[in-house]
Write a protein that holds these residues in place. Sequence first.
Motif, PDB file in Angstrom:
ATOM      1  N   ARG A 109       0.813  -1.222   0.000  1.00 41.89           N
ATOM      2  CA  ARG A 109       0.000   0.000   0.000  1.00 41.89           C
ATOM      3  C   ARG A 109       0.844   1.268   0.000  1.00 41.89           C
ATOM      4  N   TYR A 165      -3.184   4.510   2.998  1.00 43.88           N
ATOM      5  CA  TYR A 165      -3.784   3.724   4.070  1.00 43.88           C
ATOM      6  C   TYR A 165      -4.876   4.559   4.724  1.00 43.88           C
ATOM      7  N   ARG A 192     -14.311  -3.992   2.612  1.00 44.57           N
ATOM      8  CA  ARG A 192     -13.748  -4.339   1.299  1.00 44.57           C
ATOM      9  C   ARG A 192     -14.456  -3.605   0.179  1.00 44.57           C
ATOM     10  N   GLU A 236     -13.158  -0.074   0.021  1.00 41.29           N
ATOM     11  CA  GLU A 236     -11.810  -0.131  -0.554  1.00 41.29           C
ATOM     12  C   GLU A 236     -11.887  -0.302  -2.072  1.00 41.29           C
ATOM     13  N   HIS A 296      -4.613  -3.169  -6.859  1.00 43.04           N
ATOM     14  CA  HIS A 296      -5.558  -2.944  -5.763  1.00 43.04           C
ATOM     15  C   HIS A 296      -4.883  -2.908  -4.404  1.00 43.04           C
ATOM     16  N   SER A 307      -5.417   0.700   0.905  1.00 48.96           N
ATOM     17  CA  SER A 307      -5.877  -0.229   1.935  1.00 48.96           C
ATOM     18  C   SER A 307      -6.734   0.504   2.963  1.00 48.96           C
ATOM     19  N   PHE A 308      -7.903  -0.037   3.240  1.00 49.82           N
ATOM     20  CA  PHE A 308      -8.797   0.477   4.271  1.00 49.82           C
ATOM     21  C   PHE A 308      -8.775  -0.503   5.437  1.00 49.82           C
ATOM     22  N   ASP A 309      -8.852   0.012   6.658  1.00 50.46           N
ATOM     23  CA  ASP A 309      -8.970  -0.851   7.828  1.00 50.46           C
ATOM     24  C   ASP A 309      -9.852  -0.165   8.857  1.00 50.46           C
TER      25      ASP A 309
END
Length: 183
Positions: A47, A50, A70, A73, A87, A91-93
């Motif tokens: 990534r 973020y 997801r 994202e 992809h 990044s997503f969290d």
Amino acid sequence: MPIDDLQLAAQKIAAFLAHLNKLGGFRLKYRITAGDGARDPQGLEGRVIYVELGGPDTPLLTQHNGELLRALETLAVQMLRLDQREHDLVSFDAGNYKALRAQELKMAAETAAEKVIRTGVPYTFPPMNSRERRLLHLAFRDLEGVETASSGEGQDRFLAVYPAGKTHLPIAAPSRPRGFGRR
């Protein structure tokens, strides 16, 4: 194509999340990190952007195996017009979900490897997305006595674990658990 202007990409994601909060009625806070600070300390993702999500609606993002997380994202990747192979750049969290899931998958890999070595019978994981399959492949790379391979197509793609040198053994495709939206 890679992301040329990380700041502009981060601004687009911030605008998207602001609209999501306003028009979708979500109560999410977000912090976007771009560049060197966005790097994955574990090296599992490549990534360069973020996005950490938090707030009262965080549980909505992580339920159903992180499906909404997801999806957000994926929308961000499409909004930035990234190629499918890129992809991992975004990044997503939320609530440390990905790190916890990676830990869970590593434990599942260790358990499956032990079972395959003990019984000599291949083991198949249920269908999962490409990132989770990749995490499993990486976890198995450190384990001796087993080999892995992905099989199936699209949403039915799964990972199989074989005793080392015995990838010719037959496997049965796992059935996808009935869940949200499938009847």
